[in-house]
Design a protein around this motif. Structure first.
Motif, PDB file in Angstrom:
ATOM      1  N   ALA A  40       3.065  10.262  -2.939  1.00 30.56           N
ATOM      2  CA  ALA A  40       1.725   9.790  -2.803  1.00 30.56           C
ATOM      3  C   ALA A  40       0.602  10.322  -2.227  1.00 30.56           C
ATOM      4  O   ALA A  40       1.134  10.653  -0.950  1.00 30.56           O
ATOM      5  CB  ALA A  40       1.700   8.344  -2.761  1.00 30.56           C
ATOM      6  N   CYS A  44       0.854  -1.164  -0.053  1.00 27.06           N
ATOM      7  CA  CYS A  44       0.032   0.043  -0.059  1.00 27.06           C
ATOM      8  C   CYS A  44       0.764   1.263  -0.148  1.00 27.06           C
ATOM      9  O   CYS A  44       0.567   2.225  -0.468  1.00 27.06           O
ATOM     10  CB  CYS A  44      -0.821   0.052   1.136  1.00 27.06           C
ATOM     11  SG  CYS A  44      -0.411   0.445   2.664  1.00 27.06           S
ATOM     12  N   GLY A  45       1.981   1.240   0.578  1.00 28.72           N
ATOM     13  CA  GLY A  45       2.998   2.267   0.649  1.00 28.72           C
ATOM     14  C   GLY A  45       2.755   3.288   1.680  1.00 28.72           C
ATOM     15  O   GLY A  45       3.601   4.178   1.608  1.00 28.72           O
ATOM     16  N   GLY A  50      -3.881   3.164   2.039  1.00 30.09           N
ATOM     17  CA  GLY A  50      -2.768   2.751   3.158  1.00 30.09           C
ATOM     18  C   GLY A  50      -3.472   1.334   3.826  1.00 30.09           C
ATOM     19  O   GLY A  50      -3.427   1.121   5.225  1.00 30.09           O
ATOM     20  N   THR A  98       5.700   3.290   3.826  1.00 33.80           N
ATOM     21  CA  THR A  98       6.818   3.503   3.216  1.00 33.80           C
ATOM     22  C   THR A  98       7.878   4.799   3.556  1.00 33.80           C
ATOM     23  O   THR A  98       9.162   4.827   3.680  1.00 33.80           O
ATOM     24  CB  THR A  98       6.665   3.412   1.639  1.00 33.80           C
ATOM     25  OG1 THR A  98       6.012   2.141   1.334  1.00 33.80           O
ATOM     26  CG2 THR A  98       7.990   3.375   0.928  1.00 33.80           C
ATOM     27  N   ASP A 125       3.096   3.546  -9.595  1.00 33.43           N
ATOM     28  CA  ASP A 125       2.700   4.282  -8.290  1.00 33.43           C
ATOM     29  C   ASP A 125       4.015   4.277  -7.473  1.00 33.43           C
ATOM     30  O   ASP A 125       4.056   4.813  -6.446  1.00 33.43           O
ATOM     31  CB  ASP A 125       1.540   4.116  -7.548  1.00 33.43           C
ATOM     32  CG  ASP A 125       1.443   2.560  -7.199  1.00 33.43           C
ATOM     33  OD1 ASP A 125       1.879   1.847  -8.009  1.00 33.43           O
ATOM     34  OD2 ASP A 125       0.977   2.188  -5.967  1.00 33.43           O
ATOM     35  N   GLU A 155      -4.934   7.132  -2.876  1.00 36.37           N
ATOM     36  CA  GLU A 155      -3.796   5.900  -2.291  1.00 36.37           C
ATOM     37  C   GLU A 155      -4.684   5.475  -1.239  1.00 36.37           C
ATOM     38  O   GLU A 155      -5.156   6.170  -0.237  1.00 36.37           O
ATOM     39  CB  GLU A 155      -2.602   6.302  -2.532  1.00 36.37           C
ATOM     40  CG  GLU A 155      -1.981   6.872  -3.446  1.00 36.37           C
ATOM     41  CD  GLU A 155      -1.954   5.751  -4.895  1.00 36.37           C
ATOM     42  OE1 GLU A 155      -1.839   4.629  -4.319  1.00 36.37           O
ATOM     43  OE2 GLU A 155      -1.612   6.139  -5.940  1.00 36.37           O
ATOM     44  N   ASP A 157       6.208   7.863  -6.558  1.00 31.56           N
ATOM     45  CA  ASP A 157       5.429   8.616  -5.446  1.00 31.56           C
ATOM     46  C   ASP A 157       5.338   7.967  -4.019  1.00 31.56           C
ATOM     47  O   ASP A 157       5.436   8.624  -3.287  1.00 31.56           O
ATOM     48  CB  ASP A 157       4.019   8.693  -6.223  1.00 31.56           C
ATOM     49  CG  ASP A 157       3.824   9.852  -6.996  1.00 31.56           C
ATOM     50  OD1 ASP A 157       4.916  10.523  -7.508  1.00 31.56           O
ATOM     51  OD2 ASP A 157       2.688   9.880  -7.755  1.00 31.56           O
ATOM     52  N   LYS A 158       5.450   6.783  -4.032  1.00 32.18           N
ATOM     53  CA  LYS A 158       5.465   6.012  -2.828  1.00 32.18           C
ATOM     54  C   LYS A 158       6.662   6.156  -2.006  1.00 32.18           C
ATOM     55  O   LYS A 158       6.661   6.138  -0.714  1.00 32.18           O
ATOM     56  CB  LYS A 158       4.662   4.717  -2.841  1.00 32.18           C
ATOM     57  CG  LYS A 158       3.312   4.876  -3.104  1.00 32.18           C
ATOM     58  CD  LYS A 158       2.477   3.635  -3.008  1.00 32.18           C
ATOM     59  CE  LYS A 158       0.916   3.836  -3.265  1.00 32.18           C
ATOM     60  NZ  LYS A 158       0.273   2.586  -3.443  1.00 32.18           N
TER      61      LYS A 158
END
Lengths: 286, 156, 761
Positions: C42, B100-101, C264, B104, C33, C262, C36-37
C-alpha cells in the motif's frame, strides 16, 4: 562523516585516537543514531565495534561473566547462565526501549552514553561490574560507576573505548533486583530507578549490600547509607523504611517533563524498598 | 564518498551504495524502493520501520546502512511467500486488525519474529513484545487477537 | 423479502429509514485494501516517488513569538544542488485563506516555535538541510503566551493586533487574544440553582493533545511550465486541499489534480493544509517534482494538536437526583489562529441531559502554539470531562448509582437539546441500560481499585458528497468515492452497493478517486463518510437498478413498468408482464452494448440528517497509592451506531477512540517550558498508549436507527473519544478516594493529589 568497522580493538583505538574531529563509538547505536538524526550530534567518525572478535561474546571467567562491548540486551537476556546469576541486571537491560531496541542496544552503550536514567546501569553497579577499557596506553579495569560523570560525559580519555564488562562471580546467598518507574508500562525513560544487591549469611542477616539509584541525579549514584541501612539487619520493614529514606535523601533530581523533584525523591525510595524485597527473595533462593 | 554494501534482503543478494549517515530505513525506502517499512519517528519509538537483521527484530531507523554488510535483512515485503500470505497477515485481515494500515508492516514483522521465538505467547507476553509498535487507530485489541489466532494456527 | 425494489432513475427512493432484512450489510467481509496493507504494498504519503524528484525541507522558527524582520536566502540559493527557495514573498496575499497562508509560511510575524519561515528544494535531503542552515533570518523577539488563562488577561502579549472578540456586543475596540465568545442554553439557571438541594462547582484543566497519527504529513508535487499541477499526498480531504492549494499558489482549480494516497491516520489532523502549497510552489519554481515529508518533530511542533482548556462547571440537583440547573464556562486555546472548538465544547457539554435550565459559554482564545486542528469530536471530550466529573460527584453525594443518576436525567426523543435543536431520535438511554446490565458493571473491585462511568455525545456531520458507480461488462461494479478512506470505508461502500444491487460483496470494488474524476466532496470528517458517501452509493445503485430494469425491458420488449429488480436479477413484475427467465446483472451488463451502451449510476447531494450519536463507557482502574501509577483493568465501550454496516470496523472505531481517550486522560500532553518551546516533540515523551498499557477493550454496539438514513446509519467515528476522559477520571477518583480535576492524570499529579487528600484528613 566516515564510517569504519575495524576488526581489532587496536585498530579501533587507533582510529579513535587519530581522529581530529568528533569520533563516536557505535555499538548498538540506539542513542547515537537518534542524536545524529535530531541534529544534536554531528560526528566526523563513527567506529562500529560489532566486527571486532569477542565484542559480541558472553564468556565465563572466574565464576563470573565477561560481556563483550557490543552484546545487545536481547542476547544477554537469552543467556541462561547470565540471567540465572544476575536476573536483576538482565531485567534492567531488558527494560531499555522496545523489543526492537533491545535487539541492538548494549549495556556498554547504555553506560557510555552517560544518561542518568540508563536502565541497565544501576543494577550492574550494584553487583560490582567492572569495565575493561582499551586505549592508546593499553588496557585498564574500572568500576563502572566511575565512568559516567554527567549527562553525555564520561571519564573515558580520547581514544579509549569499553571493550567488555566483567560481572564477578556472585557470592553465596546473594540476590539482585532492579526496578524503575515510568508513566507507561514500556517505552519510557526512567523517572526514577533503583538497582540493589543483597548478601545474607546463614541466619538471614544481611552481611553486604550495594544500592545504586538512577534518574535522580546527574549520574547513577551509589548510596552507601542505603546499604548500611540493610547491613546487619534481617531486611525487615524498619530496615526497608530506612533504606527508602536513605535513597530519597541521597537523590538530587530535577523537575522536568518526566517528573518533579518531589515525585522522584519519594518514588526512588518506594522503588528501593520494592527492589530490596525482590533481591531478598532471590538471596534466600526463593 | 559512498560506501559499497553487499547484503541479502528477503533471501536475495542485494548491493547498494550509501552515505555513512544514511540509515538502513533510508536505504530501503529511498535507494531500494522497498517502502513497506515506514518512517513514523526515526527515533526507535514507533516500530513502523521494523525489520529483522540476521533474524533479530530491530528498527531499521536505528541501524546504519553501512552496518548491514554481509548481514541478512528481512522486511515486510518478504513475509508472504509469493501471493500466499503468512498466517499473521491473514489473521490481521480476518480480525479487522488494521484501520489505516501504516503501522501494519511493522506489526507483521514484529509479530512474526515473536511467534518464531515463542510459539505460544500469553496475552501479556504479546503485549510487552509489541509495546514498541505504536498503533493509533485500533487500541491494539484486534491486533492482539490476530496474533493469538496466528499463533494457534501456526501451532497446528 | 426482496433485497431492493427497482425504481425509475428520477426517483431513487427516500432518505428516510426503512426497516429491511440485510444480506451483506452487517457482515464482516475483508477490506479491499487489506492485502496491500499487510504486505507493505500500500502506498502512503511518503511512498510515492517521481523521476528526478527533489527533496523539500522547511526552515522553522526557533522562537515562539517574533517579528520577522528579514530573510536572506542568497547563500542557500548559491549552494550547489539547491534548485528553489521559497519564502513569504512567493505567496500573494489571500483574503479567502488568510490564516492558512500565514500558517504555512509566516508573513510579518512568527507566532509559534516551528512556524514555517522558508523552504528549499534540493537534490538530496543532506543538501536541503545544509541549505536551511544558510538562510539568514533576523527576528525581533516578542513576549509570548502559551496558557489559555494567561492569554485572556488584559496585559497578555497580543498575537494579532486586528483580533477583536466576536460574539460580544458591542464588539471590543481593543485587540485581544480572545477570538470569540459563544453561548448556548435555555431556561433560567439562577432559578434552577435555587431549586437544588446540592450544588457542586469545580474548575478543570486539560492539556493539549495531538492526534498522534503514525504517518507524518507527506506529499509529492509537480507543476508543468504551462501551469498544470499534480499533487499526491496523505489528506482527509483532497478536494478542499486542492481548492485551498490552488488558490494559495495562484492556479485555476481545474489545473490542479490531487490524488489522495493511502492515509496513515488522521483523526481530524489531516483535514489541514500545511506542506502542499509550499511543495507546489517549490515544484513551480524549480520545474521539477518535489517531495516533502515532515519529521515527527515537525509533526508535533507544526501540525495541529487539539485545544487545551480551562473550565468552570456548576451543576445542582435535588436529593432524589433530578438536575435542576447546569452551567459551564469553557475557555479553549487553539494555537496561533482562530478555530479553537470552544463552540463545540459548549454545545456538547450538557448534550446528554434533558435540562430545564442550562447555560454553556465558550471562549475561543489564541496563544503562541501551533495552529490547532480538528481531533476526533473536536472540543467535546474536554467539556464533557468537566460536566461528567461533576455529575459523578453529585451522584456520589446523594448516594445514587451513577448510571441511575444519568438515566433519571438523560435526553430522550423529543427533548430540547442543551444546544438548541429538539432531539428526534437518540440512543443514549439504550447505552446506559446496556451499561447497567453489562457483566463488567457487576465485577467486584479489590483494594485501590475504582469504577468510573461517563456518557458522551457527538453531533455527526453530513455535507457535500457525490459518488459514481460503473457497471463493468462482466457484471462487476466499480465504485468511485471522493472521501479518503481512513478506517475501512471502502469496504462499507462495497457492502452497501452489493446490498442494493443484490450481488455478492466480492463483485464490487471501491476506490477513492482523484479530484478530477468526481465532483467536489467535503472532507472525511465529522463521522460523515459511511453516512454521506454511503447514502450517495445507495442512491447511485438505485439509479443503476432503474437502468438495469430499462435494459431488461428492452431485451424482453415489454414496458419498463413491467420489470422489477429482485435479489440481483430483473424479473417480470407480475403474471401479466409475460413469462421471461430472470436476467442477472451480469447478463444485462454483457448485453449493454446493444441496449444503449455503458450503465452507470451517480448521486450528488448535500447530505442532511446525520443522526446524533451517544455512548457510555465503563472503566475499572487500579491506582498505586505509593507512585500514582494507574492501571486500566477493564474497559467497556457502549455506543449507538444506528446500524453497523461492518460491525468489526465499528468496534474498531469504538476501541480506537477509547484508547485515544485513555492516552489523553493519563499521559498525553503538550508540555511547554517557560521559554515557550515544546519540551516533548517526539513519541518518547509524548506518551501514546502502548500495547502493554491496555486490556482488551470490550464493546457493545447499540442500534437505534437514524431516521435520516435508509439503513439507519449513524456516524460512529468520533463519539468514542468523548466519554473516556471523564470515565477514567471518575474511576481514578473512586479508586483513590479523591477528585482529579486536571488532565492528564500523570503519576506525579495523582501522587500529589493523594498527599493533599491525606493532609486534608
Amino acid at each position: 562523516m566516515r564510517y569504519e568497522a575495524p576488526t581489532t580493538v587496536e585498530a579501533a583505538v587507533s582510529l579513535l585516537s587519530a581522529e581530529a574531529g568528533l569520533a563516536k563509538v557505535l555499538s548498538g547505536g540506539t542513542d547515537l543514531l537518534v542524536q545524529m538524526r535530531m541534529g544534536m550530534m554531528e560526528p566526523d567518525l563513527i567506529v562500529d565495534t560489532k566486527r571486532i572478535p569477542g565484542f559480541g561474546d558472553i564468556v565465563e571467567e572466574n565464576g563470573g561473566y565477561r560481556v563483550g562491548g557490543a552484546v545487545p540486551s536481547a542476547e544477554l537476556n537469552e543467556h541462561a547462565g547470565f540471567t540465572a546469576m544476575y536476573p536483576g541486571v538482565a531485567e534492567g537491560a531488558d527494560l531499555i526501549g522496545s523489543t526492537q531496541v533491545q535487539g541492538r542496544a548494549t549495556i556498554t552503550g547504555n553506560l557510555c552514553n552517560a544518561g542518568p536514567a540508563a536502565d541497565s546501569v544501576p543494577c550492574a553497579v550494584a553487583v560490582g561490574c567492572v569495565a575493561r577499557i582499551a586505549g592508546p596506553n593499553g588496557k585498564r579495569d574500572v568500576a563502572i560507576e566511575d565512568i559516567p560523570q554527567a549527562p553525555g560525559k564520561t571519564s573515558l580519555e580520547k581514544g579509549e573505548l569499553v571493550e567488555s564488562l566483567f560481572f564477578p562471580a556472585k557470592p553465596a546467598n546473594t540476590g539482585d533486583a532492579y526496578l524503575r518507574f515510568i508513566p507507561r508500562t514500556e517505552m519510557d525513560i526512567a523517572v526514577a530507578g533503583c538497582g540493589i544487591s543483597i548478601t545474607l549469611d546463614d541466619t538471614g542477616t544481611c552481611t553486604a549490600a550495594k544500592v545504586a539509584i538512577g534518574a535522580v541525579a546527574i549520574k547513577v549514584l551509589v548510596v552507601d547509607e542505603a546499604a548500611q541501612a540493610l547491613i546487619g539487619t534481617k531486611v525487615d520493614e524498619a530496615a526497608l523504611d530506612a533504606l527508602a529514606s536513605a535513597c530519597s535523601a541521597a537523590a538530587k533530581p530535577i523537575t522536568d517533563k518526566r517528573g518533579t523533584v518531589e515525585f522522584r525523591k519519594e518514588v526512588v525510595g518506594v522503588l528501593a524498598k520494592r527492589a530490596a524485597k525482590i533481591a531478598l527473595d532471590r538471596a534466600k533462593g526463593a | 564518498m559512498g560506501i559499497h554494501v553487499s547484503t541479502k534482503i528477503n533471501g536475495d543478494d542485494v548491493e547498494f551504495v550509501c552515505d555513512a549517515e544514511e540509515t538502513l530505513l533510508d536505504v530501503l525506502r529511498d535507494r531500494l524502493n522497498l517502502t513497506g517499512a515506514k518512517e513514523g519517528c526515526a527515533t526507535g519509538d514507533c516500530g513502523a520501520c521494523s525489520v529483522t537483521i540476521d533474524g533479530r527484530l530491530t528498527c531499521s531507523c536505528l541501524t546504519l546502512g553501512a552496518e548491514v554488510e554481509g548481514r541478512e535483512i528481512g522486511t515486510v515485503e518478504g513475509v508472504a511467500k509469493g501471493n500466499e500470505l503468512h498466517p499473521i497477515q491473514q489473521k490481521i485481515l480476518d480480525n479487522a486488525a488494521l484501520q489505516c494500515g501504516v503501522c501494519t508492516p511493522g506489526i507483521v514483522v514484529a509479530a512474526k519474529a515473536l511467534l518464531e521465538k515463542k510459539p505460544d505467547p500469553s496475552e501479556e507476553e504479546i503485549r510487552y513484545w509489541m509495546a514498541g509498535n505504536l498503533c493509533r487507530c485500533t487500541g491494539y485489541d484486534k491486533i492482539i487477537r490476530a496474533i493469538q489466532d496466528a499463533a494457534a494456527e501456526m501451532r497446528g | 423479502m426482496a433485497s431492493s425494489t427497482g425504481e425509475a432513475p428520477e426517483s431513487k427512493g427516500t432518505h428516510q429509514y426503512q426497516p429491511r432484512d440485510f444480506k451483506v450489510v452487517g457482515t464482516t467481509p475483508l477490506r479491499p485494501d487489506g492485502v496491500d496493507k499487510v504486505t507493505g504494498r500500500a502506498r502512503f504519503g511518503a511512498d510515492m516517488n517521481l523521476p528526478g524528484q527533489l527533496v523539500g525541507k522547511v526552515l522553522r522558527s526557533p522562537h515562539p513569538h517574533a517579528k520577522l524582520v528579514s530573510i536572506d536566502t542568497s547563500e542557500a540559493e548559491a549552494l550547489p544542488g539547491v534548485k528553489a527557495v521559497v519564502t513569504r514573498d512567493d505567496f500573494a496575499e489571500n483574503e479567502a485563506h488568510h490564516d492558512i497562508l500565514c500558517n504555512i509560511m509566516a508573513r510579518d510575524k512568527v507566532l509559534y516555535e516551528g512556524h514555517a519561515v522558508a523552504a528549499v528544494a534540493a537534490t538530496s535531503r543532506a543538501i536541503a538541510l545544509k541549505a536551511l542552515k544558510k538562510i539568514k533570518v533576523v527576528y525581533d523577539i516578542l513576549p509570548h503566551v502559551t496558557d489559555v488563562d494567561e492569554a485572556m488577561k488584559a496585559d497578555a502579549p497580543i498575537l494579532h493586533d486586528d483580533m477583536f472578540t466576536h460574539g460580544v456586543d458591542p464588539m471590543p475596540t481593543t485587540a485581544s487574544n480572545i477570538a470569540g465568545r459563544c453561548e448556548f442554553g435555555h431556561g433560567d439557571v439562577d432559578a434552577g440553582f435555587e431549586q437544588a438541594d446540592i450544588i457542586i462547582e469545580r474548575n478543570f484543566k486539560t492539556a493539549a493533545t495531538h492526534q498522534g497519527y503514525i504517518e507524518p504529513h507527506a506529499c509529492v508535487a509537480t507543476v508543468t511550465s504551462d501551469d498544470y499541477g499534480e499533487l499526491w499526498g496523505c489528506t482527509q480531504g483532497h478536494f478542499v486541499l486542492r481548492n485551498v492549494s490552488a488558490s494559495l499558489v495562484g492556479m485555476d482549480v481545474s489545473k490542479l489534480r490531487v490524488t489522495a494516497s493511502e492515509i496513515g491516520g488522521g483523526f481530524g489532523g489531516k483535514t489541514t493544509v500545511f506542506l502542499e502549497p509550499v511543495c507546489l510552489m517549490l515544484a513551480k519554481k524549480s520545474g521539477k517534482p518535489v517531495k516533502m515529508a515532515m519529521t515527527r518533530d515537525e509533526v508535533f511542533k507544526a501540525s495541529g494538536p487539539t485545544a487545551s482548556s480551562s473550565m468552570d462547571v456548576k451543576i445542582g440537583c435535588t436529593k432524589d437526583g433530578r438536575i435542576t440547573a447546569g452551567f459551564a464556562e469553557v475557555r479553549y486555546q487553539g494555537g496561533a489562529f482562530r478555530g479553537a472548538p470552544a463552540d463545540f465544547g459548549a454545545m456538547c457539554a450538557f448534550a446528554c441531559y434533558a435540562l430545564e435550565n442550562v447555560k454553556a459559554i465558550g471562549w475561543e482564545v489564541v496563544t503562541n502554539r501551533p495552529k490547532g486542528a480538528a481531533y476526533r469530536a473536536p472540543g467535546a471530550p474536554m467539556s464533557v470531562y468537566a460536566v461528567e466529573s461533576v455529575v459523578d460527584e453529585l451522584a456520589k453525594a446523594i448516594d445514587m448509582d451513577p448510571i441511575d443518576f444519568r438515566l433519571k436525567n438523560a435526553a430522550r426523543n423529543g427533548d430540547k437539546s442543551s444546544y438548541g435543536p429538539k432531539f428526534e431520535s437518540l440512543g443514549l438511554v439504550e447505552t446506559l441500560e446496556a451499561a447497567k446490565n453489562h457483566p463488567n458493571y457487576q465485577i467486584p473491585l479489590g483494594p485501590n481499585q475504582g469504577r468510573g462511568v461517563a456518557s458522551g455525545f457527538w453531533f455527526n456531520f453530513g455535507g457535500e458528497t457525490c459518488s459514481t458507480l460503473n457497471v463493468n461488462q462482466d457484471g462487476t461494479v466499480a465504485i468511485s468515492v471522493g472521501t479518503p478512506d481512513i478506517g475501512g470505508s471502502r469496504a462499507s461502500m462495497c457492502q452497501m452497493a452489493a446490498e442494493e444491487l443484490g450481488i455478492p460483496y466480492d463483485q464490487v470494488r471501491a476506490i477513492v478517486t482523484d479530484t478530477s474524476s468526481l465532483g467536489f466532496n467535503d472532507t472525511t470528517e465529522g463521522s460523515r463518510v459511511t453516512f454521506s458517501s454511503g447514502m450517495a452509493v445507495i442512491f447511485a445503485a438505485r439509479e443503476i437498478i432503474g437502468k438495469l430494469c430499462e435494459r431488461a425491458a428492452m431485451m424482453w420488449d415489454i414496458p419498463v413498468e413491467a420489470v422489477k429488480w429482485e435479489e440481483g436479477k430483473a424479473i417480470p413484475a407480475g403474471a401479466n408482464a409475460g413469462d421471461f427467465e430472470p436476467l442477472t446483472l451480469a447478463e444485462i451488463a454483457d448485453a449493454a452494448g446493444g441496449t444503449g451502451g455503458p450503465i452507470a449510476g451517480h448521486h450528488e447531494y448535500n447530505a442532511d440528517g446525520a443522526g446524533v450519536s451517544f455512548g457510555t463507557h465503563l472503566v475499572d482502574t487500579e491506582v498505586d497509592p505509593e507512585t500514582g501509577f494507574v492501571k486500566i483493568l477493564r474497559y467497556t465501550v457502549i455506543q449507538d451506531a444506528g446500524k453497523a454496516i461492518h460491525p468489526s470496523y465499528v468496534e474498531g472505531q469504538f476501541q480506537g477512540g477509547a484508547v485515544q481517550g485513555i492516552g489523553w486522560a493519563l499521559n498525553e500532553e503538550y508540555i511547554y517550558g517557560d521559554d515557550g518551546k515544546l519540551q516533548n516533540a517526539g513519541f518518547l515523551d509524548y506518551r501514546l498508549p502502548v500495547a502493554s498499557d491496555l486490556p482488551m477493550i470490550d464493546t457493545v454496539i447499540v442500534e437505534v436507527p437514524n431516521p435520516g438514513h435508509p439503513y439507519g446509519v449513524r456516524g460512529v467515528g468520533e463519539t468514542g473519544i468523548v466519554p473516556p476522559l471523564a470515565a477514567i477520571a471518575n474511576s481514578v477518583s473512586d479508586a483513590a478516594n479523591l477528585r482529579m480535576t486536571e488532565l492528564p492524570m500523570s503519576p506525579p499529579r495523582i501522587l500529589k493529589a493523594i498527599h493533599q487528600a491525606e493532609a486534608a484528613e
